[in-house]
Design a protein around this motif. Sequence first.
Motif, PDB file in Angstrom:
ATOM      1  N   LYS A  43      -4.913   6.634   0.915  1.00 29.21           N
ATOM      2  CA  LYS A  43      -5.989   5.913   0.239  1.00 29.21           C
ATOM      3  C   LYS A  43      -6.913   5.207   1.236  1.00 29.21           C
ATOM      4  O   LYS A  43      -8.116   5.156   1.040  1.00 29.21           O
ATOM      5  CB  LYS A  43      -5.345   4.893  -0.720  1.00 29.21           C
ATOM      6  CG  LYS A  43      -6.317   4.161  -1.596  1.00 29.21           C
ATOM      7  CD  LYS A  43      -5.645   3.619  -2.847  1.00 29.21           C
ATOM      8  CE  LYS A  43      -4.615   2.541  -2.579  1.00 29.21           C
ATOM      9  NZ  LYS A  43      -4.237   1.835  -3.827  1.00 29.21           N
ATOM     10  N   PHE A  44      -6.315   4.670   2.316  1.00 26.71           N
ATOM     11  CA  PHE A  44      -7.101   3.841   3.232  1.00 26.71           C
ATOM     12  C   PHE A  44      -7.499   4.567   4.525  1.00 26.71           C
ATOM     13  O   PHE A  44      -7.870   3.927   5.499  1.00 26.71           O
ATOM     14  CB  PHE A  44      -6.339   2.544   3.541  1.00 26.71           C
ATOM     15  CG  PHE A  44      -6.122   1.691   2.311  1.00 26.71           C
ATOM     16  CD1 PHE A  44      -7.206   1.070   1.699  1.00 26.71           C
ATOM     17  CD2 PHE A  44      -4.861   1.540   1.744  1.00 26.71           C
ATOM     18  CE1 PHE A  44      -7.024   0.290   0.548  1.00 26.71           C
ATOM     19  CE2 PHE A  44      -4.676   0.768   0.594  1.00 26.71           C
ATOM     20  CZ  PHE A  44      -5.761   0.146  -0.007  1.00 26.71           C
ATOM     21  N   ILE A  95      -8.544   2.281   7.802  1.00 24.25           N
ATOM     22  CA  ILE A  95      -9.394   1.089   7.951  1.00 24.25           C
ATOM     23  C   ILE A  95      -8.675  -0.103   8.595  1.00 24.25           C
ATOM     24  O   ILE A  95      -9.313  -1.011   9.094  1.00 24.25           O
ATOM     25  CB  ILE A  95      -9.993   0.633   6.592  1.00 24.25           C
ATOM     26  CG1 ILE A  95      -8.900   0.256   5.593  1.00 24.25           C
ATOM     27  CG2 ILE A  95     -10.902   1.712   6.018  1.00 24.25           C
ATOM     28  CD1 ILE A  95      -9.442  -0.379   4.300  1.00 24.25           C
ATOM     29  N   ILE A 148      -5.838  -3.422   8.723  1.00 23.23           N
ATOM     30  CA  ILE A 148      -5.644  -4.654   7.948  1.00 23.23           C
ATOM     31  C   ILE A 148      -5.903  -5.828   8.892  1.00 23.23           C
ATOM     32  O   ILE A 148      -5.389  -5.830  10.013  1.00 23.23           O
ATOM     33  CB  ILE A 148      -4.188  -4.718   7.417  1.00 23.23           C
ATOM     34  CG1 ILE A 148      -3.885  -3.492   6.550  1.00 23.23           C
ATOM     35  CG2 ILE A 148      -3.922  -6.015   6.652  1.00 23.23           C
ATOM     36  CD1 ILE A 148      -2.409  -3.193   6.375  1.00 23.23           C
ATOM     37  N   THR A 178     -12.599  -3.832  -1.817  1.00 18.49           N
ATOM     38  CA  THR A 178     -11.638  -2.780  -1.483  1.00 18.49           C
ATOM     39  C   THR A 178     -10.979  -2.272  -2.755  1.00 18.49           C
ATOM     40  O   THR A 178     -10.833  -1.082  -2.966  1.00 18.49           O
ATOM     41  CB  THR A 178     -10.556  -3.332  -0.523  1.00 18.49           C
ATOM     42  OG1 THR A 178     -11.194  -3.766   0.649  1.00 18.49           O
ATOM     43  CG2 THR A 178      -9.524  -2.279  -0.169  1.00 18.49           C
ATOM     44  N   GLY A 181      -9.134   1.295  -5.865  1.00 18.04           N
ATOM     45  CA  GLY A 181      -8.268   1.221  -7.034  1.00 18.04           C
ATOM     46  C   GLY A 181      -6.898   0.640  -6.703  1.00 18.04           C
ATOM     47  O   GLY A 181      -6.646   0.188  -5.596  1.00 18.04           O
ATOM     48  N   GLY A 182      -6.011   0.641  -7.699  1.00 18.51           N
ATOM     49  CA  GLY A 182      -4.662   0.107  -7.479  1.00 18.51           C
ATOM     50  C   GLY A 182      -4.549  -1.317  -7.976  1.00 18.51           C
ATOM     51  O   GLY A 182      -5.544  -1.962  -8.316  1.00 18.51           O
ATOM     52  N   GLY A 188       2.196  -2.196  -5.057  1.00 17.34           N
ATOM     53  CA  GLY A 188       2.981  -1.177  -4.333  1.00 17.34           C
ATOM     54  C   GLY A 188       3.833  -1.743  -3.211  1.00 17.34           C
ATOM     55  O   GLY A 188       5.047  -1.503  -3.156  1.00 17.34           O
ATOM     56  N   ASN A 204       4.748  -4.787  -2.663  1.00 22.51           N
ATOM     57  CA  ASN A 204       5.740  -5.752  -3.133  1.00 22.51           C
ATOM     58  C   ASN A 204       6.996  -5.018  -3.615  1.00 22.51           C
ATOM     59  O   ASN A 204       8.122  -5.393  -3.288  1.00 22.51           O
ATOM     60  CB  ASN A 204       5.150  -6.620  -4.230  1.00 22.51           C
ATOM     61  CG  ASN A 204       6.111  -7.711  -4.653  1.00 22.51           C
ATOM     62  OD1 ASN A 204       6.652  -7.678  -5.742  1.00 22.51           O
ATOM     63  ND2 ASN A 204       6.367  -8.658  -3.762  1.00 22.51           N
ATOM     64  N   SER A 213      -2.975   1.677  10.934  1.00 21.11           N
ATOM     65  CA  SER A 213      -1.826   0.846  10.578  1.00 21.11           C
ATOM     66  C   SER A 213      -0.542   1.641  10.750  1.00 21.11           C
ATOM     67  O   SER A 213      -0.554   2.863  10.680  1.00 21.11           O
ATOM     68  CB  SER A 213      -1.903   0.426   9.104  1.00 21.11           C
ATOM     69  OG  SER A 213      -3.157  -0.143   8.804  1.00 21.11           O
ATOM     70  N   PHE A 255       3.471   1.186   9.190  1.00 15.41           N
ATOM     71  CA  PHE A 255       4.511   0.479   8.434  1.00 15.41           C
ATOM     72  C   PHE A 255       5.850   1.111   8.804  1.00 15.41           C
ATOM     73  O   PHE A 255       5.963   2.337   8.808  1.00 15.41           O
ATOM     74  CB  PHE A 255       4.297   0.655   6.923  1.00 15.41           C
ATOM     75  CG  PHE A 255       3.139  -0.141   6.377  1.00 15.41           C
ATOM     76  CD1 PHE A 255       1.837   0.327   6.472  1.00 15.41           C
ATOM     77  CD2 PHE A 255       3.366  -1.370   5.747  1.00 15.41           C
ATOM     78  CE1 PHE A 255       0.770  -0.405   5.960  1.00 15.41           C
ATOM     79  CE2 PHE A 255       2.304  -2.115   5.231  1.00 15.41           C
ATOM     80  CZ  PHE A 255       1.005  -1.631   5.343  1.00 15.41           C
TER      81      PHE A 255
HETATM   82  N1  LIG Z   1      -2.225   1.822   5.105  1.00 17.09           N
HETATM   83  C1  LIG Z   1      -3.040   0.804   4.806  1.00 17.09           C
HETATM   84  N2  LIG Z   1      -4.236   0.661   5.433  1.00 17.09           N
HETATM   85  C2  LIG Z   1      -5.054  -0.364   5.131  1.00 17.09           C
HETATM   86  N3  LIG Z   1      -4.792  -1.312   4.220  1.00 17.09           N
HETATM   87  C3  LIG Z   1      -3.625  -1.227   3.563  1.00 17.09           C
HETATM   88  C4  LIG Z   1      -2.699  -0.168   3.817  1.00 17.09           C
HETATM   89  N4  LIG Z   1      -1.623  -0.348   3.018  1.00 17.09           N
HETATM   90  C5  LIG Z   1      -1.883  -1.455   2.308  1.00 17.09           C
HETATM   91  N5  LIG Z   1      -3.081  -1.986   2.623  1.00 17.09           N
HETATM   92  C6  LIG Z   1      -3.688  -3.231   2.085  1.00 17.09           C
HETATM   93  O1  LIG Z   1      -2.670  -3.945   1.415  1.00 17.09           O
HETATM   94  C7  LIG Z   1      -3.017  -4.106   0.034  1.00 17.09           C
HETATM   95  C8  LIG Z   1      -1.771  -4.099  -0.803  1.00 17.09           C
HETATM   96  O2  LIG Z   1      -1.185  -2.786  -0.831  1.00 17.09           O
HETATM   97  P1  LIG Z   1      -0.388  -2.337  -2.124  1.00 17.09           P
HETATM   98  O3  LIG Z   1       0.167  -0.989  -1.886  1.00 17.09           O
HETATM   99  O4  LIG Z   1       0.554  -3.428  -2.475  1.00 17.09           O
HETATM  100  O5  LIG Z   1      -1.510  -2.330  -3.237  1.00 17.09           O
HETATM  101  P2  LIG Z   1      -2.593  -1.233  -3.636  1.00 17.09           P
HETATM  102  O6  LIG Z   1      -2.375   0.038  -2.868  1.00 17.09           O
HETATM  103  O7  LIG Z   1      -3.919  -1.892  -3.494  1.00 17.09           O
HETATM  104  O8  LIG Z   1      -2.309  -1.012  -5.172  1.00 17.09           O
HETATM  105  P3  LIG Z   1      -1.055  -0.204  -5.804  1.00 17.09           P
HETATM  106  O9  LIG Z   1      -0.107   0.127  -4.684  1.00 17.09           O
HETATM  107  O10 LIG Z   1      -0.468  -1.166  -6.776  1.00 17.09           O
HETATM  108  O11 LIG Z   1      -1.656   0.999  -6.410  1.00 17.09           O
HETATM  109  C9  LIG Z   1      -4.002  -2.978  -0.246  1.00 17.09           C
HETATM  110  O12 LIG Z   1      -4.831  -3.259  -1.338  1.00 17.09           O
HETATM  111  C10 LIG Z   1      -4.780  -2.949   1.063  1.00 17.09           C
HETATM  112  O13 LIG Z   1      -5.724  -3.986   1.105  1.00 17.09           O
END
Ligand SMILES: Nc1ncnc2c1ncn2[C@@H]1O[C@H](COP(=O)(O)OP(=O)(O)OP(=O)(O)O)[C@@H](O)[C@H]1O
Length: 160
Positions: free
Chosen positions: A25-26, A54, A56, A75, A80-81, A85, A87, A110, A112
């Motif tokens: 997604k990012f 992008i 963090i 963002t 979306g989202g 996730g 958490n 990034s 993880f």
């Molecule tokens: N790989 C990544 N690159 C950049 N930003 C990230 C990345 N993973 C998470 N984030 C940041 O952390 C936030 C929280 O991630 P999380 O997965 O909890 O939520 P989400 O992806 O926005 O929504 P959901 O997972 O509920 O669909 C994201 O909205 C984004 O701002």
Amino acid sequence: MHKCVVGDTSRIVQVLYNLVGNACKFTERGSIWVDASVSGNGEVVSVSVHDTGIGIPQDRLEDIFAPFAQVDMSTTRRYGGTGLGLNLVKQLVEAHGGAITVASRQGKGSVFTFTLRVWRDGQASPSPITDSTRRSMALAARKTTAEAAEDLESVRSSQA
Ligand SMILES: Nc1ncnc2c1ncn2[C@@H]1O[C@H](COP(=O)(O)OP(=O)(O)OP(=O)(O)O)[C@@H](O)[C@H]1O
Ligand SMILES: [Mg+2]
């Protein structure tokens, strides 16, 4: 590593699904890759999900694991989202005695890393999760993320 080990497969898939989903997604350009390494007598696996997306901001690295935390609302609209996730991922990983860590460079990417325990196929059940298990799992995650963060920089400079 033992030839055949077992773990809580459906949970591991759920964690990977979320982390790889975020990476996709990012990330608009570059690559996403997943790797795994073993430590602790082959009983601890560290899995890292890397992206060249992008990134963090440093001051948000802690709170992105909180429920509904998203780096910014624009963002959210763009990507979306719900912000749940990571958490869920953190809760799943910690419920299994593991840890999750993140390193990121804004505009660069990034990584993880989560740690999980595996055990020999056929072994009745894994040993109970103790404080020392948690400490060593947290240490393994931090170490792998720190190493991966260096790679993140070198990937970047080799692309420049
Ligand atoms: N790989 C990544 N690159 C950049 N930003 C990230 C990345 N993973 C998470 N984030 C940041 O952390 C936030 C929280 O991630 P999380 O997965 O909890 O939520 P989400 O992806 O926005 O929504 P959901 O997972 O509920 O669909 C994201 O909205 C984004 O701002
Ligand atoms: Mg997500």
